[in-house]
Motif scaffolding. Structure first.
Motif: not given
Ligand code: N2P
Length: 393
Positions: A56-60, A266-271, A300-302, A336-338
């Protein structure tokens, strides 16, 4: 409460606007209302060794998600991370990844599906499949017809994040109200702004397909253009701000939260995570994800299962666990990711449900760009442009 329904409605409207289809679960995405199965149904008939390899991505991921799953199922999770779609894609193409679940951005999923790198999702093994929001599944269906290969993990948008006080200082302005440009993209793409913001630190995502699309969008072009001329135009524009960029990173949360960067592409979620971390650390930094006037880029990440996964049933058990309302909601509440799990929205904290940087309202969603796919040639062309841009030549 009201706000959540509005949001669902808003997304449905956007999805409809984009596809011109009727509301409701599209026939192709039909998930037959699965009978309520016990949480461990998939595991019960599962003779696989009790191992699950996730990439997966970091912090996710929410804090206890893996530990709780392991405790409940006895399946040991090996969890590794990658920093951008290009890295994951290269691994999948090389094959034999050893992973049972990977998390591609929808933008990269099409070549992975077409290339036979992913396994079809057996929806009968996911008892909670119908928790997914049909409006979002319909949108995702434009990339993955019939939702055959991808289960949404989370969504957000690429945008501009700021550290308010530092930006105010660098612009020689008062922090309240901070006079920002009408279009927030100017802060990262217009040299008049970047020259001033250089002193407090501009951070860019570190991937061609994260930077070139918003740059094309800023230039008024299709963010998902496959035309090399558009990529070159983006590169030319980016070249002018290159000397002002302090860092390239896909893990810039601590840089934003700690004050090493004052502006981020950047990505709103990471911000959002950075905003929370600065508050936690009580360092006085106030971080905010902006909503550009011309719209951010939705992604969208899947969850996907590689074709050669050794533990697909364990993957299904994890996906089904993830689709529990409270588990999906924990990802949104903590990071803070939807979420695309409609059944989980009532477990999302009201302040998060109302946060426009997590769930943008109808007006902002309408302005945003929906994800599409790039041709192999386009990804290569963007990669060349990006390499030159980073080198500064
Ligand atoms: C990283 C989340 C990845 C989002 N924290 C961009 N695909």
């Amino acid at each position: 409460m009201m706000r959540k329904y509005l949001w669902i409605f808003a997304f449905s409207v956007v999805a409809l606007g984009a596809c011109g289809k009727k509301e409701g679960v599209p026939a192709t995405a039909a998930a037959p209302a699965a009978p309520a199965a016990p949480a461990s149904a998939a595991v019960a008939v599962n003779s696989e060794e009790k191992v699950l390899n996730i990439y997966n991505w970091p912090d996710y991921i929410a804090k206890d998600m893996v530990a709780n799953f392991e405790k409940e199922t006895g399946i040991k999770v090996n969890y590794q991370t990658f920093e951008n779609n290009e890295a994951l894609h290269a691994k999948l193409v090389a094959g034999n990844t050893g992973y049972d679940i990977v998390v591609p951005g929808a933008v990269f999923a099409k070549p992975q599906i077409d290339g036979g790198l992913l396994a079809k999702i057996d929806k009968s093994k996911i008892s909670r499949y119908s928790n997914l929001d049909s409006a979002i599944m319909e949108k995702l269906g434009t990339i993955d017809p019939g939702n055959a290969y991808l289960v949404p993990w989370a969504w957000s948008f690429t945008t501009v994040g700021i550290n308010k006080a530092k930006v105010a200082k660098a612009l020689g302005a008062a922090p309240n109200p901070l006079p920002l440009p009408d279009n927030a993209w100017e802060l990262v793409f217009n040299p008049v702004y970047t020259a001033k913001l250089k002193s407090c630190g501009i951070a860019y995502l570190d991937s061609p397909t994260e930077v070139i699309p918003p740059a094309m969008h800023y230039l008024g072009k299709n963010a998902y253009s496959n035309d090399p001329a558009d990529h070159r135009a983006a590169g030319e524009m980016l070249g002018k701000v290159r000397p002002h960029i302090r860092m390239f990173s896909s893990t810039m949360i601590d840089d934003l939260a700690g004050g090493k960067a004052c502006v981020a592409l950047g990505w709103a979620g990471d911000i959002n995570i950075a905003r929370g971390r600065a508050i936690e650390n009580k360092n006085g930094n106030e971080v905010e994800a902006l909503l550009p006037k011309t719209g951010g880029l939705i992604f969208f990440d899947t969850l996907a299962i590689p074709k050669d996964a050794k533990h697909p049933n364990n993957a299904y058990a994890f996906i089904d666990y993830f689709l529990r309302p409270e588990v999906s909601a924990s990802l949104t509440n903590e990071l803070g990711y939807a979420t695309a799990n409609k059944a989980s929205l009532s477990s999302v904290k009201p302040e998060i449900a109302q946060d426009m940087a997590v769930f943008p309202d109808a007006v902002n969603l309408q302005k945003m760009v929906s994800p599409a796919s790039f041709s192999n040639e386009a990804r290569e062309s963007m990669s060349n442009v990006f390499t030159h841009f980073k080198k500064g030549n």
